[in-house]
Structures are given as structure tokens and as C-alpha cells.
Design a protein around this motif. Structure first.
Motif, short mmCIF file in Angstrom:
data_model
loop_
_atom_site.label_atom_id
_atom_site.label_comp_id
_atom_site.label_asym_id
_atom_site.label_seq_id
_atom_site.Cartn_x
_atom_site.Cartn_y
_atom_site.Cartn_z
N PRO A 2 0.84 -1.19 0.00
CA PRO A 2 0.00 0.00 0.00
C PRO A 2 0.88 1.25 0.00
CG PRO A 2 -0.76 -1.56 1.65
CD PRO A 2 0.54 -2.06 1.12
N ASN A 3 0.32 2.32 -0.45
CA ASN A 3 1.01 3.57 -0.64
C ASN A 3 1.80 4.02 0.60
OD1 ASN A 3 1.80 5.96 -1.75
ND2 ASN A 3 -0.16 6.98 -1.43
N ASP A 8 -0.96 2.95 9.77
CA ASP A 8 -2.21 3.47 9.25
C ASP A 8 -3.37 2.79 9.96
OD1 ASP A 8 -4.37 4.25 7.79
OD2 ASP A 8 -3.78 3.21 5.97
N VAL A 10 -6.57 3.53 10.88
CA VAL A 10 -7.91 3.49 10.30
C VAL A 10 -7.92 2.53 9.11
CG1 VAL A 10 -9.79 4.85 9.35
CG2 VAL A 10 -8.23 5.88 10.98
N GLY A 11 -6.88 2.59 8.31
CA GLY A 11 -6.78 1.70 7.15
C GLY A 11 -6.83 0.24 7.56
N PHE A 14 -10.47 -0.67 8.43
CA PHE A 14 -11.31 -0.84 7.25
C PHE A 14 -10.94 -2.13 6.51
CE2 PHE A 14 -12.19 3.93 7.14
CZ PHE A 14 -13.47 3.76 7.62
N HIS A 15 -9.63 -2.39 6.40
CA HIS A 15 -9.22 -3.62 5.74
C HIS A 15 -9.76 -4.85 6.47
CE1 HIS A 15 -6.23 -6.99 5.31
NE2 HIS A 15 -6.76 -6.91 4.14
N LEU A 17 -12.42 -5.06 8.20
CA LEU A 17 -13.87 -5.15 8.06
C LEU A 17 -14.31 -5.42 6.63
CD1 LEU A 17 -14.94 -2.25 10.41
CD2 LEU A 17 -14.84 -4.69 10.93
N ALA A 18 -13.38 -5.42 5.69
CA ALA A 18 -13.73 -5.64 4.29
C ALA A 18 -14.13 -7.09 4.01
CB ALA A 18 -12.55 -5.26 3.39
N ALA A 84 -13.27 4.27 13.53
CA ALA A 84 -13.63 4.16 12.11
C ALA A 84 -14.94 4.92 11.85
CB ALA A 84 -13.77 2.70 11.73
N TRP A 87 -14.28 8.55 11.59
CA TRP A 87 -13.70 8.98 10.31
C TRP A 87 -14.82 9.13 9.28
CZ3 TRP A 87 -13.57 7.57 5.24
CH2 TRP A 87 -12.64 8.24 4.43
N GLY B 11 -18.93 -4.74 2.18
CA GLY B 11 -17.56 -5.21 2.06
C GLY B 11 -16.78 -4.42 1.03
N PHE B 14 -15.88 -0.97 2.53
CA PHE B 14 -14.77 -1.04 3.48
C PHE B 14 -13.45 -1.31 2.75
CE2 PHE B 14 -17.87 -2.16 7.06
CZ PHE B 14 -17.78 -0.88 7.60
N HIS B 15 -13.50 -2.20 1.77
CA HIS B 15 -12.28 -2.48 1.02
C HIS B 15 -11.78 -1.22 0.31
CE1 HIS B 15 -10.29 -3.67 -2.87
NE2 HIS B 15 -9.43 -4.06 -1.96
N LEU B 17 -12.16 1.81 1.23
CA LEU B 17 -11.67 2.79 2.20
C LEU B 17 -10.43 2.32 2.93
CD1 LEU B 17 -15.06 3.96 3.71
CD2 LEU B 17 -13.69 5.05 1.92
N ALA B 18 -10.02 1.09 2.68
CA ALA B 18 -8.85 0.55 3.38
C ALA B 18 -7.56 1.18 2.89
CB ALA B 18 -8.79 -0.97 3.22
N ASP B 19 -7.57 1.73 1.70
CA ASP B 19 -6.35 2.27 1.12
C ASP B 19 -6.22 3.78 1.38
OD1 ASP B 19 -4.16 1.65 -1.21
OD2 ASP B 19 -4.97 3.69 -1.35
N SER B 21 -4.59 6.17 -0.13
CA SER B 21 -4.75 7.05 -1.30
C SER B 21 -6.22 7.25 -1.60
CB SER B 21 -4.06 6.44 -2.51
OG SER B 21 -2.72 6.13 -2.23
N ARG B 23 -8.70 6.98 0.53
CA ARG B 23 -9.30 7.84 1.55
C ARG B 23 -8.95 9.30 1.28
NH1 ARG B 23 -7.44 4.11 4.85
NH2 ARG B 23 -6.00 5.50 5.92
N LEU B 88 -21.46 0.11 11.06
CA LEU B 88 -20.59 0.27 12.24
C LEU B 88 -21.40 0.61 13.48
CD1 LEU B 88 -17.52 2.19 10.82
CD2 LEU B 88 -17.49 -0.02 12.00
#
Lengths: 109, 109
Positions: A2-3, A8, A10-11, A14-15, A17-18, A84, A87, B11, B14-15, B17-19, B21, B23, B88
Motif C-alpha cells: 500500500p502507498n 495506518d 484506520v486503514g 477498514f481492511h 472489516l472488508a 472508524a 472517520w 464489504g 470497506f475495502h 476505504l482501506a487504502d 490514497s 481515503r 458500524l
DNA sequence: CCAATAGTTAAGTACATGCCTAACCAATCC
DNA sequence: GGATTGGTTAGGCATGTACTTAACTATTGG
């Protein structure tokens, strides 16, 4: 990769919960703590797979776990989900913000 | 492949928003629509990479876009973020629910 | 003590993700 | 018309994710 680098928070949440299996685990834990075995039961996958999901959730801070005897008990760490949620609630357009204010006004009457 | 099949709306959000960039893109779009070029500028990556991020966000329903002339304009679809927020806020333990009620009581006085 | 139970580790596989470069298309501008 | 601008497509590469099976460890009930 990832970038951004590792910190990270929050990231990671979210990951975590994906994935639908992991959300199922969270939904179960809302009703109270549970052992790994119990979490695994409805999930149609091997125990090691469940363990990996639990690790992702724990690394994200969504759950915590501790071992008593031979059973590991998992429970939710509610603050993390609140982070989360916060955010998300921060990402409101101007239009939405006005609707929210109207909402508050109506409730406050 | 994730455990469940494709139609997992929450899903996908959330996926998306996991990244970090992605976000960042969302955070920019909260302040109003923007062209692809503008979204790409602060991101230290190639245009095609940005396009892929936009596709993920659009597939998740977080943003919509339309092309006018040669420029594609992107904007937020706020309802989608609200859906995730609602999932959430549904995951509250019994303890939290009681705190929430206390909160409402204090506000309502 | 022995077997069953609960969890863990290791290794391997198939596929997804996040980037890149190079080449390309289509609307503007001069 | 030709160059520039904004976007798009295609292909490729390194890494990450979601599983699997097999083998192993530790607790506990009989």
C-alpha cells in the motif's frame, strides 16, 4: 505494498472489516466474548483460516484475546470501531451538514 | 477469493476505504467535485494508478463520475458512506448501548 | 496415563492488488 | 492541421490475501 507505511490505524480497521467472515466474527462478538472454536463454527473453513482472520482483527485493534487454559477467549474492543465510525462521519459534504443541522433542530424541539 | 460471492456491498465499501490514497481522494471530494487530474496531483503516483483507485471507489458506489468533453468529473455519493457508517453503529455491545442512552438523556435535558 | 479437545505452526497454492511503462484516443488551443 | 492536454487501455511485475493440509503442542476429563 500500500502507498503509505505501516502506522495506518484506520486503514487497518477498514481492511479488517472488508471481509465478510471477519464481519461475521465481529457481529458475533457484539453479543459477548467467545472462544475461537465457537467463532469458527458457522464459518465453513478450517481452524487455521479462522485464526488468520482473528489475527487481522487483533492487529487492527478491533478485538483482543487472552488464553485461559487451552481456550482463547476473544472479545470486541469497541473503541476501535468508534474510531472508524468517526472517520466516516467526518466525511460529510456541505449539503449533508445542513441536513444534519435540520435533523438536530427537529430532534431538539 | 473472499469467502462469500460478489454482491457484498458493505464489504466493497470497506475495502475501498482501506487504502490511504483512496481515503485521500474521498477527503478531497467532500469539499466538492473534482477532475481526475486534480485528484491525481497530490498522490505521487501515475495517472493510470489513480484511475484504478477511482474504479475501486466507483465500483463500491462511493463516488460517481461523468465525462464532459475530455475531462471526467468525480463526486461523492454520500449515501454509500452512510451505509457503512450505519453498519458500524449497529455493532455496539450492551455496555455501549447503555452509555449511548445515558448520552441521549444528558443531551435531552 | 491416555485420548480427546483447543489451538498453533509451517508450508504451499491460487488469485487479487497496487503499482509501473508504453502506447493510444479524443477534445482543445493556436 | 498539429501540438497539447486529459484520459484510457494493455501488459507486466512484486507483493499480499485467503485459503488448504499436515504435523505439532498443551490442557483436561475419565
Amino acid at each position: 505494498m500500500p502507498n503509505q507505511s505501516g502506522i495506518d490505524a484506520v486503514g487497518r480497521v477498514f481492511h479488517a472489516l472488508a471481509d465478510p467472515s471477519r464481519r461475521a466474527i465481529v457481529e458475533r462478538l457484539v453479543r459477548g466474548p467467545a472462544a475461537v472454536k465457537e467463532l469458527a463454527e458457522p464459518l465453513a473453513m478450517s481452524l487455521p483460516a479462522v485464526m488468520q482472520h482473528l489475527k487481522v482483527l487483533e492487529d487492527a485493534g478491533v478485538i483482543v484475546s487472552e488464553k485461559h487454559g487451552r481456550v482463547r477467549s476473544c472479545r470486541l474492543e469497541p473503541q476501535t470501531l468508534r474510531t472508524a465510525e468517526r472517520w466516516l462521519s467526518g466525511q460529510r459534504t456541505e449539503g449533508e451538514r445542513q441536513l444534519d443541522q435540520l435533523d438536530d433542530y427537529l430532534k431538539g424541539t
